[in-house]
Design a protein around this motif. Structure first.
Motif, short mmCIF file in Angstrom:
data_model
loop_
_atom_site.label_atom_id
_atom_site.label_comp_id
_atom_site.label_asym_id
_atom_site.label_seq_id
_atom_site.Cartn_x
_atom_site.Cartn_y
_atom_site.Cartn_z
N TRP A 101 -8.39 5.60 11.24
CA TRP A 101 -9.27 5.68 10.07
C TRP A 101 -10.64 5.24 10.57
O TRP A 101 -10.71 4.49 11.55
CB TRP A 101 -8.74 4.75 8.98
N CYS A 110 0.84 -1.19 0.00
CA CYS A 110 0.00 0.00 0.00
C CYS A 110 0.87 1.25 0.00
O CYS A 110 1.77 1.38 0.83
CB CYS A 110 -0.92 0.00 1.22
N SER A 111 0.60 2.15 -0.91
CA SER A 111 1.33 3.41 -0.97
C SER A 111 0.38 4.60 -0.84
O SER A 111 0.69 5.70 -1.27
CB SER A 111 2.13 3.51 -2.26
N CYS A 112 -0.78 4.37 -0.19
CA CYS A 112 -1.72 5.47 -0.01
C CYS A 112 -1.14 6.50 0.97
O CYS A 112 -0.22 6.22 1.73
CB CYS A 112 -3.07 4.95 0.49
N ARG A 113 -1.69 7.68 0.95
CA ARG A 113 -1.17 8.76 1.79
C ARG A 113 -1.29 8.43 3.28
O ARG A 113 -0.41 8.76 4.07
CB ARG A 113 -1.91 10.05 1.47
N HIS A 114 -2.35 7.73 3.65
CA HIS A 114 -2.54 7.35 5.05
C HIS A 114 -1.40 6.45 5.55
O HIS A 114 -0.79 6.72 6.59
CB HIS A 114 -3.89 6.63 5.19
N GLU A 115 -1.08 5.41 4.80
CA GLU A 115 -0.03 4.46 5.22
C GLU A 115 1.36 5.09 5.14
O GLU A 115 2.20 4.84 6.00
CB GLU A 115 -0.07 3.19 4.36
N THR A 116 1.63 5.86 4.12
CA THR A 116 2.97 6.45 4.01
C THR A 116 3.20 7.49 5.09
O THR A 116 4.31 7.65 5.60
CB THR A 116 3.21 7.05 2.62
N ARG A 117 2.16 8.19 5.50
CA ARG A 117 2.30 9.15 6.60
C ARG A 117 2.63 8.42 7.90
O ARG A 117 3.47 8.86 8.68
CB ARG A 117 1.02 9.97 6.75
N PRO A 153 7.94 4.90 1.58
CA PRO A 153 7.19 5.04 0.33
C PRO A 153 6.01 4.07 0.21
O PRO A 153 5.09 4.31 -0.58
CB PRO A 153 8.23 4.76 -0.75
#
Length: 90
Positions: free
Chosen positions: A64, A25-32, A37
């Motif tokens: 979430w 997963c490279s969504c903004r939620h997980e990368t934050r 990356p």
């Protein structure tokens, strides 16, 4: 059977069964949350998870609407994240 734990060993878990839905997963939620990356996850059925360490279940924090993350209150390391039906670890 797979096992995992926090850094200090207070929160320990074991999970049985066949891994489900491995994904990167490279969504903004997980990368934050991870600072990287992408995050690699694999899921298991929640009813196959057992907390076996001296600390019992981790402390939970909702990150979430449908997701909460478990962390050790002693060393503050994330141990798991749990959605409605599966527990994931990476």
């Amino acid at each position: 059977m797979r096992t995992g734990r926090c850094q200090c060993g207070n929160i320990v878990y074991q999970v049985e069964g066949i891994p489900d839905d491995p994904h990167l997963c490279s969504c903004r939620h997980e990368t934050r949350i991870s600072g990287g990356p992408a995050v690699l996850w694999v899921g298991f059925r929640k009813n196959r998870l057992m907390w076996t360490g001296p600390g019992g279940e981790p402390t939970w924090y909702a990150t979430w609407p449908t997701l909460r993350r478990g962390f050790c209150p002693r060393c503050v390391m994330q141990a798991e994240h749990v959605s409605r039906y599966v527990v994931s670890h990476g």
